[in-house]
Motif scaffolding. Structure first.
Motif, PDB file in Angstrom:
ATOM      1  N   VAL A   1       9.790  -5.803  16.282  1.00 45.37           N
ATOM      2  CA  VAL A   1       9.482  -5.821  14.850  1.00 45.37           C
ATOM      3  C   VAL A   1       7.973  -5.829  14.638  1.00 45.37           C
ATOM      4  CG1 VAL A   1       9.632  -7.240  12.758  1.00 45.37           C
ATOM      5  CG2 VAL A   1      11.656  -6.893  14.172  1.00 45.37           C
ATOM      6  N   ASN A   2       7.254  -6.616  15.436  1.00 43.09           N
ATOM      7  CA  ASN A   2       5.804  -6.691  15.333  1.00 43.09           C
ATOM      8  C   ASN A   2       5.169  -5.336  15.653  1.00 43.09           C
ATOM      9  OD1 ASN A   2       3.304  -7.898  14.970  1.00 43.09           O
ATOM     10  ND2 ASN A   2       3.136  -8.426  17.122  1.00 43.09           N
ATOM     11  N   ARG A   3       5.681  -4.651  16.684  1.00 46.02           N
ATOM     12  CA  ARG A   3       5.143  -3.338  17.059  1.00 46.02           C
ATOM     13  C   ARG A   3       5.381  -2.311  15.956  1.00 46.02           C
ATOM     14  NH1 ARG A   3       7.422   1.137  19.255  1.00 46.02           N
ATOM     15  NH2 ARG A   3       9.409   0.075  19.490  1.00 46.02           N
ATOM     16  N   ILE A   4       6.564  -2.311  15.363  1.00 48.10           N
ATOM     17  CA  ILE A   4       6.875  -1.362  14.297  1.00 48.10           C
ATOM     18  C   ILE A   4       6.017  -1.641  13.069  1.00 48.10           C
ATOM     19  CG2 ILE A   4       8.676  -0.676  12.671  1.00 48.10           C
ATOM     20  CD1 ILE A   4      10.648  -0.965  15.031  1.00 48.10           C
ATOM     21  N   LYS A   5       5.807  -2.906  12.739  1.00 46.26           N
ATOM     22  CA  LYS A   5       4.943  -3.242  11.595  1.00 46.26           C
ATOM     23  C   LYS A   5       3.512  -2.793  11.837  1.00 46.26           C
ATOM     24  CE  LYS A   5       7.380  -7.147   9.578  1.00 46.26           C
ATOM     25  NZ  LYS A   5       7.278  -8.555   9.204  1.00 46.26           N
ATOM     26  N   MET A   6       3.024  -2.933  13.088  1.00 51.31           N
ATOM     27  CA  MET A   6       1.671  -2.484  13.398  1.00 51.31           C
ATOM     28  C   MET A   6       1.559  -0.972  13.224  1.00 51.31           C
ATOM     29  SD  MET A   6      -0.450  -2.111  16.899  1.00 51.31           S
ATOM     30  CE  MET A   6       0.879  -1.078  17.393  1.00 51.31           C
ATOM     31  N   LEU A   7       2.534  -0.224  13.728  1.00 53.72           N
ATOM     32  CA  LEU A   7       2.525   1.226  13.558  1.00 53.72           C
ATOM     33  C   LEU A   7       2.577   1.609  12.082  1.00 53.72           C
ATOM     34  CD1 LEU A   7       4.949   2.320  16.396  1.00 53.72           C
ATOM     35  CD2 LEU A   7       2.517   2.829  16.238  1.00 53.72           C
ATOM     36  N   LYS A   8       3.365   0.901  11.320  1.00 57.25           N
ATOM     37  CA  LYS A   8       3.493   1.178   9.892  1.00 57.25           C
ATOM     38  C   LYS A   8       2.164   0.934   9.167  1.00 57.25           C
ATOM     39  CE  LYS A   8       6.543   0.014   6.076  1.00 57.25           C
ATOM     40  NZ  LYS A   8       7.638  -0.843   5.637  1.00 57.25           N
TER      41      LYS A   8
ATOM     42  N   ALA B   1       0.671   9.903   6.248  1.00 51.42           N
ATOM     43  CA  ALA B   1       1.691  10.938   6.344  1.00 51.42           C
ATOM     44  C   ALA B   1       3.023  10.375   5.871  1.00 51.42           C
ATOM     45  CB  ALA B   1       1.805  11.416   7.786  1.00 51.42           C
ATOM     46  N   GLY B   2       4.027  11.191   5.960  1.00 54.24           N
ATOM     47  CA  GLY B   2       5.338  10.785   5.488  1.00 54.24           C
ATOM     48  C   GLY B   2       6.153  10.065   6.534  1.00 54.24           C
ATOM     49  N   PHE B   3       7.393   9.905   6.194  1.00 50.19           N
ATOM     50  CA  PHE B   3       8.318   9.158   7.028  1.00 50.19           C
ATOM     51  C   PHE B   3       8.552   9.836   8.374  1.00 50.19           C
ATOM     52  CE2 PHE B   3      12.692   8.213   8.359  1.00 50.19           C
ATOM     53  CZ  PHE B   3      12.564   6.854   8.546  1.00 50.19           C
ATOM     54  N   GLU B   4       8.556  11.168   8.411  1.00 50.22           N
ATOM     55  CA  GLU B   4       8.846  11.883   9.658  1.00 50.22           C
ATOM     56  C   GLU B   4       7.823  11.566  10.756  1.00 50.22           C
ATOM     57  OE1 GLU B   4      11.448  13.602  10.738  1.00 50.22           O
ATOM     58  OE2 GLU B   4      12.342  12.844   8.888  1.00 50.22           O
ATOM     59  N   LEU B   5       6.528  11.545  10.409  1.00 52.23           N
ATOM     60  CA  LEU B   5       5.516  11.224  11.408  1.00 52.23           C
ATOM     61  C   LEU B   5       5.643   9.773  11.863  1.00 52.23           C
ATOM     62  CD1 LEU B   5       3.129  12.086  13.105  1.00 52.23           C
ATOM     63  CD2 LEU B   5       1.635  11.541  11.200  1.00 52.23           C
ATOM     64  N   LEU B   6       5.893   8.874  10.939  1.00 54.27           N
ATOM     65  CA  LEU B   6       6.116   7.467  11.300  1.00 54.27           C
ATOM     66  C   LEU B   6       7.309   7.345  12.234  1.00 54.27           C
ATOM     67  CD1 LEU B   6       5.517   4.445  11.010  1.00 54.27           C
ATOM     68  CD2 LEU B   6       6.961   4.455   8.975  1.00 54.27           C
ATOM     69  N   ARG B   7       8.380   8.041  11.948  1.00 53.50           N
ATOM     70  CA  ARG B   7       9.590   8.008  12.777  1.00 53.50           C
ATOM     71  C   ARG B   7       9.281   8.492  14.188  1.00 53.50           C
ATOM     72  NH1 ARG B   7      13.824  11.577  14.015  1.00 53.50           N
ATOM     73  NH2 ARG B   7      15.786  10.498  14.289  1.00 53.50           N
ATOM     74  N   LYS B   8       8.536   9.593  14.307  1.00 54.54           N
ATOM     75  CA  LYS B   8       8.167  10.110  15.622  1.00 54.54           C
ATOM     76  C   LYS B   8       7.318   9.107  16.410  1.00 54.54           C
ATOM     77  CE  LYS B   8       8.465  14.975  14.547  1.00 54.54           C
ATOM     78  NZ  LYS B   8       7.762  16.229  14.343  1.00 54.54           N
ATOM     79  N   ARG B   9       6.367   8.463  15.731  1.00 54.02           N
ATOM     80  CA  ARG B   9       5.507   7.485  16.413  1.00 54.02           C
ATOM     81  C   ARG B   9       6.311   6.289  16.886  1.00 54.02           C
ATOM     82  NH1 ARG B   9      -0.243   5.982  14.558  1.00 54.02           N
ATOM     83  NH2 ARG B   9      -0.009   4.996  16.577  1.00 54.02           N
ATOM     84  N   VAL B  10       7.279   5.844  16.076  1.00 55.33           N
ATOM     85  CA  VAL B  10       8.091   4.686  16.462  1.00 55.33           C
ATOM     86  C   VAL B  10       8.972   5.056  17.649  1.00 55.33           C
ATOM     87  CG1 VAL B  10      10.020   3.218  15.725  1.00 55.33           C
ATOM     88  CG2 VAL B  10       8.055   3.555  14.225  1.00 55.33           C
ATOM     89  N   LEU B  11       9.569   6.223  17.627  1.00 57.63           N
ATOM     90  CA  LEU B  11      10.474   6.616  18.701  1.00 57.63           C
ATOM     91  C   LEU B  11       9.741   6.950  19.993  1.00 57.63           C
ATOM     92  CD1 LEU B  11      13.043   8.786  16.726  1.00 57.63           C
ATOM     93  CD2 LEU B  11      13.330   6.452  17.581  1.00 57.63           C
ATOM     94  N   LEU B  12       8.518   7.461  19.903  1.00 56.79           N
ATOM     95  CA  LEU B  12       7.777   7.847  21.104  1.00 56.79           C
ATOM     96  C   LEU B  12       6.931   6.721  21.678  1.00 56.79           C
ATOM     97  CD1 LEU B  12       6.673  11.438  20.096  1.00 56.79           C
ATOM     98  CD2 LEU B  12       8.493  10.780  21.667  1.00 56.79           C
ATOM     99  N   ALA B  13       6.676   5.692  20.885  1.00 55.82           N
ATOM    100  CA  ALA B  13       5.789   4.600  21.336  1.00 55.82           C
ATOM    101  C   ALA B  13       6.465   3.744  22.376  1.00 55.82           C
ATOM    102  CB  ALA B  13       5.367   3.743  20.162  1.00 55.82           C
TER     103      ALA B  13
END
Length: 70
Positions: free
Chosen positions: A44-51, A58-70
């Protein structure tokens, strides 16, 4: 907790002791049980930092890619 709840000189300590007493079952379980939610909290902490890093960029798609690839 008894002494901390009765003190008048340190109101913040008294307040803390009162809240501990209110959640005593949760505090006892957290200190005595062998499992915890540390791994989940780390994700949760990692996802909040990325957010926060992505805010306004950018939009949700780039955020989604960063979360899935991180």
């Amino acid at each position: 907790m008894e002494a901390a709840s009765a003190t008048a000189e340190l109101p913040s300590l008294r307040h803390f002791a009162q809240h501990l007493r209110r959640d005593l079952d949760a505090v006892t379980a957290g200190l005595t049980l062998p499992w915890n939610s540390g791994v989940v909290e780390g994700h949760v902490n990692r996802i909040k930092m990325l957010k926060r890093q992505m805010f306004g960029r950018a939009g949700f798609e780039l955020l989604r890619k960063r979360v899935l690839l991180a």
